[in-house]
Design an enzyme around this catalytic site. Structure first.
Site, mmCIF file in Angstrom:
data_model
loop_
_atom_site.group_PDB
_atom_site.id
_atom_site.type_symbol
_atom_site.label_atom_id
_atom_site.label_comp_id
_atom_site.label_asym_id
_atom_site.label_seq_id
_atom_site.Cartn_x
_atom_site.Cartn_y
_atom_site.Cartn_z
ATOM 1 N N GLN B 135 2.525 9.904 12.910
ATOM 2 C CA GLN B 135 3.339 8.700 12.969
ATOM 3 C C GLN B 135 4.155 8.604 11.691
ATOM 4 O OE1 GLN B 135 1.033 4.901 13.301
ATOM 5 N NE2 GLN B 135 2.007 4.653 11.339
ATOM 6 N N SER B 138 5.931 4.642 7.263
ATOM 7 C CA SER B 138 6.114 4.193 5.863
ATOM 8 C C SER B 138 7.168 5.020 5.124
ATOM 9 C CB SER B 138 4.803 4.342 5.075
ATOM 10 O OG SER B 138 3.838 3.476 5.566
ATOM 11 N N SER B 170 -0.211 10.861 7.612
ATOM 12 C CA SER B 170 -1.433 11.652 7.566
ATOM 13 C C SER B 170 -1.388 12.693 8.665
ATOM 14 C CB SER B 170 -2.692 10.777 7.608
ATOM 15 O OG SER B 170 -2.839 10.177 8.831
ATOM 16 N N GLU B 253 -3.613 -0.495 17.278
ATOM 17 C CA GLU B 253 -4.590 -0.220 16.233
ATOM 18 C C GLU B 253 -5.790 -1.122 16.363
ATOM 19 O OE1 GLU B 253 -2.480 -0.432 12.461
ATOM 20 O OE2 GLU B 253 -3.663 1.283 11.800
ATOM 21 N N GLU B 381 -3.510 -8.048 0.129
ATOM 22 C CA GLU B 381 -2.638 -9.218 0.125
ATOM 23 C C GLU B 381 -2.037 -9.455 1.518
ATOM 24 O OE1 GLU B 381 -2.597 -6.774 -2.286
ATOM 25 O OE2 GLU B 381 -3.676 -8.055 -3.700
#
Lengths: 370, 413, 370, 413
Positions: B135, B138, B170, B253, B381
């Site tokens: 995937q 990012s 990954s 997910e 966060e």
């Protein structure tokens, strides 16, 4: 009241910082981290030339004759730069042990070499995994030679001289040992922070000389550890300060959602908490510096307080420096992990936090001030 | 209230158990039992080969991608059956790491957005482990703010031309295909100019570089795109609709619960039960007991929170964003625990040689890995934001970039 | 797997909540807090009429014959409403002690009165400031009567029956005592949460009857405390849940700087952390409920886990509920302090957290699961 | 680096010490030694009378409002001399609570903004403790967001007519004068429509009601204004300039350092040194030692941070916003410590009767008071903002009400 470093001390600080900015960049630290070199010998020579090793050693013994406050200033800068040199081993541990325990003749023989940086010293104390305690020390002194094995000796691969705690029939004593003796075997250890060297030293009938009174070794060692605790605490706040600065800079430069991440309260407050811990630790370190420089009765309490709070501050700042950097903070390429590694190494260097907390509370117990 | 299977679930569990007992690669068990904290070392065995072999065996027997429809390589099992499978698979689940992203995220997205022909072509091979997917979301400049991504896709005839960089991919180096989100229009608001594709990772112009992590390992990659061409037929969803497509992916997910989030607590308990401090066994130390009780409460709380979510699945409900607490709790706890574990080992806490350090240097590895846990797949966060906004219903933060064209949003350096 | 309360149990929960919404408003709690009344007898009667006290008591003994899961549901709602009634004393402590220790005849004599709520029970255990331990118990049983003093007896001023731990030559045993006996003197105590009653009971030759085997008192008491721990933990998560809801509501309604304070990350993340602690505690409580309802071997571990985490969650939520409310949260007028007081009372009700943590770890020590 | 006075400082300290030794109300010392956590009980003595008497004595001898110019009742002493005075005053400082706001906040503002005649009229009486001042800033709807205040001042001839409500006014019921910030123009941005006044607290239309606090005490008041008239001559600063005037006031707070923030640590140490738990003295328990060491480090850190700030004063520098850390650290610590102290007392931790509870129920009082410490004079959250923005230089938060007319700002309920 004058509870700050003097102008001269600040000048010294700036001078050291400039030298380290030039000779101890993160690339230099990485060079040691990534290679088999046990330390940065070039940086060591630069410090020699500046006379830094001798800062708190009498000029009659080849030192600069300045005091502990100056040495604290040096320690903070070395900590800030993560200097990969055997400074703490040689100066905070070996030199202090000699100051505490050696007679004049021994001082004259050993200190000038350490003061100039020509020789490197260390302290060999631990023999087993776990906290250092009198009954964990099995190394024997018999007929003028030492036999046994010391683990986790800082800078053990590069040291010329070791201060060793060992026992004979009179109990524990300190000994000075020439590590170039052929009976010494060294084995490098892998640790969480390869920018500092540790090794196991095995002694097979190695000659040495006793420092201080026979049987007084544990007491002398505790004095050495208290002094070193203050100095290492300055290394720790130096590192913590840099980690906080890195995080603050990144939070100002890095944008997400159209604004600097430092404008988000979550990041802001994380950084504020890091600052608070660091300021408290810094103030405790100053108190430790005062106690060390005046040889005050409160040194054991002041040292434990400085050590515990500086340990916490450095761990706190280094881990949340990574958090502030997000994913980039977890790359090898960014420097965050260098500080994280060092903070966790220094956290146990002179014995773990729980040991020092116990020492701290023992001082509170015996003090009348309730 | 009970932990029992329904009769139907019990039957399913029993057949799974038998099949695994008959078919699993038991010779790998000694290695797999030691796998934790994102590392797996199979000694002389090749991890990729073994992973693919186990996958293929499962596929052939109908145990891969259980909940997918049969025509795409699954068996149409219920979510609770998937959980039961995971529970029974136990240590062998570590062999599935290579396929997690493909099965959990890429597959469902392909299923929702690709053509029937593509689904038939790609999904069974994905399920069988013959083709591995990754995937590509990012970017160096957009992590938490995923929609701030900059990788450009420009239309050229029937193709799109891709230029840019992805990060934290990954398994990219093991992957055959990738799901890629790109910016097709920087002149509109940031969520509106995105488009999703899939592509062959062997396409010319794709360059994969492993990222060396802070702990010295390399589980992730950077992927560079230089004039990479993707046929328009490999677009997933409408042009400009990439954000909603990505939400489908990310929501899937959530269904991956049931596997237990490792916390390091069992290791910690083992350590303090065996470690001698200066004053006896570590577990006899009241300061250790105090912390141990806290960590046990959190670990136990996570375990039974997971039981509650599985119960919801069992009733046919979809668990909500509550699932975010697992990583939030476990990440910091692992970091705290590893620091205490090193402290208890005193100076020897710095040793990373498994021969010399306590518990084969597990805690030193945990210390160096745990900072990543607090960041990957949503920082602490972001997870707190999700809980506050989606569970507690608090208002969103003020959006500085609201309504701005993407190209006008301030980006700092 | 079915690790949730059943539909019937949820219906019961709603029914209890409606009754408490009507009869246990914060004004009712304040009425007890601010007056000398030891408890809200009107609310107690409402609960009697609904048969709530007998929830987990066999119907042959005058109860409703439902189970512990139902009683947990009741406990959560009572905790949520801060119900100022002797429910935990009478039902979680006295009734459970009778279930654990009494013979059939004793059960028949005592349980129906407690089940209907006509009688109120309690547990009298502590005699000195500090943790309850076998050697702190001095109360004597001799020739069929009790002599001595029990402090901090919950609802001691209103209880009709007390379960008392006392010693004779065979060690510690439990006894049931009729508190209307003329040898009983009661003294009200001032505590941090005056919405619950505590008093000192002095026994001067007070008749009683032994429950269970002579010398088995400590063992029986530990069983009672484990059961009560699960039930009180549900009271605690009930209170914590309400405190979190109050904070969340206020954060949405209160504006500062032109926006709801709940849109600031500092407030948001504080509330998220409260939620996380509460959810973990809730899951642990469910596990405790399961262990209690199935009389599982894991009850001691499950009870200690539920108690420690529910204690922390309630303290955490109640204190940060005040923080979210800012200055208004510190007024007498706002209800925040009622929850803060109760959370700190319940935190030590069955013995402090450090005692329970120690019990918890003892269970981990003896378990093989490492 | 040393803790020594300069020769000049030593001389000053010696004269202060002698004067205090000769003049202080020693008969009050047993009561004052027990005063802490915002409570002072002088037994049969009247607290107000005793406070005023001590103040007057100090004033007559030239020790009141030390740093003020002589013509307004001071002696023009240096900030470090003020600190030395505070250190030497010791327990007697508790008698000064009534005048803290007047000396620290109202006086300096009057000095900066009032007419010469007003300064000569009001300041010496304030310094002498003959007239007590309070500060009317906070409102029910504006705490952290002080500039969101709504109390209205409307011009009517030479007067202003005030309507509205203030809250958290400490000492209002003992005060002769008050400094009042009002909104004179709701049609401009919120910081621009404010104006500052001072007024007699005996003015018609001023109603003072004590606030009952969560801990049952009443140290603060609500103050209601109904058509209260204030002459324009009692305006401080320009119309619409009230925000900058208030900043002067608030900045003067910072100079009030040197006094040590109580943390409760000495009490905690005394408790664990004397308390028997089931297994011996509490201080022998490793879990207690672990926490005690942390609290000692924080207490010691605060103490020497204060020494560093005093050193800065001694060099003639003005300490910055770093001073915010004192309350931030001490507030949470007091709350944590009191919870642990109750826990160590086990069930008897609930007792509030000083005759029955350990250490005269100090920790129970601390438990119930500490939530206020985390809020009053700046919440924990505001203090962290101040540190982040003013010390670390991080950017401010996004301002939802930026540039809006005050009357357009959303206010919720």
């Amino acid at each position: 009241m004058n509870f700050e470093f003097s102008e001269d001390q600040v000048l010294l600080k700036n001078q050291i910082r400039r030298a380290l900015d030039d000779h101890c960049r993160s690339a230099d630290v990485r060079q040691i981290l990534e290679s088999d070199s046990p330390h940065d010998s070039q940086l060591w020579r630069v410090l020699c030339e500046m006379g830094v090793q001798g800062t708190a050693i009498d000029d009659s013994l080849g030192g600069a004759g300045a005091g502990y406050l100056e040495l604290c200033v040096v320690a903070e800068e070395l900590g800030r730069a993560l200097a990969p040199v055997p400074f703490s081993s040689s100066i905070f541990l070996a030199v202090e042990a000699l100051k505490v325990a050696a007679n004049n003749e021994q001082k004259l023989a050993l200190l000038p070499g350490l003061a100039s940086g020509e020789k490197i010293g260390t302290l060999a104390a631990w023999e087993i995994n776990g906290p250092l305690q009198p009954d964990t020390i099995a190394m024997r002194w018999e007929e003028g030679v030492l036999n046994g094995r010391k683990i986790l000796v800082p800078d053990g691969d590069v040291a010329d001289v070791a201060i060793v705690i060992a026992r004979d029939d009179e109990g524990l004593s300190l000994f000075a040992v020439d590590l170039t003796d052929s009976g010494v075997t060294r084995e490098t250890l892998e640790t969480i922070d390869p920018s500092r060297n540790f090794s196991t030293l095995t002694f097979n009938a190695v000659a040495g000389q006793r420092l201080g009174d026979a049987g007084d070794g544990w007491n002398l060692l505790e004095q050495v550890l208290n002094r070193a605790a203050v100095l290492v605490a300055f290394e720790q706040i130096g590192g913590a300060q840099r980690a906080l600065e890195m995080a603050t800079d990144y939070a100002q430069e890095r944008y997400a959602f159209g604004r600097p991440i430092g404008s988000f309260q979550a990041v802001k407050h994380m950084l504020a908490d890091m600052y608070v811990d660091l300021e408290l630790a810094r103030s405790n370190c100053y108190y430790g510096a005062w106690a060390l420089s005046t040889d005050a009765d409160e040194l054991p309490l002041a040292a434990a307080t400085a050590r515990v709070s500086a340990t916490q501050a450095f761990q706190h700042c280094s881990k949340n420096n990574i958090q502030t950097h997000g994913g980039m903070g977890f790359t090898w390429e960014f420097d965050c992990h260098l500080f994280y590694r060092r903070s966790n190494l220094l956290a146990v260097l002179l014995g773990g936090q729980s040991v020092w907390k116990d020492r701290l509370v023992s001082q509170l117990e015996s003090s009348d001030a309730a | 209230m009970n932990f029992d299977d329904t009769p139907q679930e019990a039957e399913f569990r029993s057949s799974v158990r038998h099949w695994i007992d008959d078919n699993a690669p038991k010779y790998l068990l000694p290695y797999l039992e030691k796998a934790s904290f994102a590392t797996m070392d199979l000694g002389d065995y090749n991890a990729n080969d073994e992973s693919k072999a186990w996958r293929k065996k499962k596929f052939d027997a109908g145990w891969a991608c259980l909940s997918w429809p049969q025509e795409y390589g699954g068996v149409g099992a219920s979510p609770i059956e998937r959980v039961i499978w995971q529970q029974e698979e136990g240590h062998y689940a570590a062999l599935g790491g290579l396929f997690t992203i493909g099965e959990g995220m890429c597959g469902p997205t392909v299923m929702s957005y690709a053509s029937e022909g593509q689904k038939k072509r790609y999904l069974p091979k994905l399920a069988a482990g013959e083709e591995v997917w990754c995937q590509l979301f990012s970017e160096p400049g957009s992590g938490s703010d995923l929609a701030g991504l900059r990788t450009k896709a420009e239309r050229d005839g029937d193709d799109w031309v891709i230029n840019g960089q992805k990060i934290w991919t990954s398994g990219a180096h093991h992957s055959d295909y990738g799901m890629l989100i790109t910016r097709t229009d920087p002149s509109v608001a940031k969520h509106q100019g995105l488009t999703m594709f899939f592509l062959s990772m062997k396409s010319p112009g794709v360059e994969i570089r492993p990222i060396k992590q802070a702990n010295g390992q390399s589980g992730f990659n950077e992927v560079y795109f230089t004039d990479v061409r993707i046929p328009d037929a490999q677009r997933l969803g409408e042009v400009g609709n990439g954000w909603s497509v990505s939400l489908t992916t990310l929501m899937n997910e959530r269904l991956s619960i049931g596997g237990s989030m490792p916390t390091g607590f069992p290791e910690m308990l083992a350590l303090v039960k065996s470690l001698q401090t200066g004053e006896g066994l570590a577990i006899k130390d009241k300061a250790v007991r105090d912390k141990l009780a806290d960590w046990h409460c959190r670990t136990s709380g996570l375990k039974y929170t997971s039981s509650r979510m599985i119960s919801a699945l069992s009733r046919g409900e979809t668990p909500g964003p509550e699932a975010s607490i697992g990583k939030l709790v476990a990440g910091s706890m692992m970091q705290d625990m590893s620091m205490v574990a090193l402290d208890l080992q005193d100076l020897s806490g710095i040793l990373v040689d498994p021969e010399l350090a306590e518990l084969s240097a597990r805690f030193q590895a945990m210390l160096l890995r745990s900072p990543a846990t607090r960041v990957e797949g949503g920082t602490d966060e972001i997870l707190r934001n999700i809980i506050a906004e989606r569970v507690l219903g608090l208002p969103g933060d003020i959006r500085a970039d609201k309504g701005m064209a993407f190209s006008d949003i301030p980006t700092g350096r």
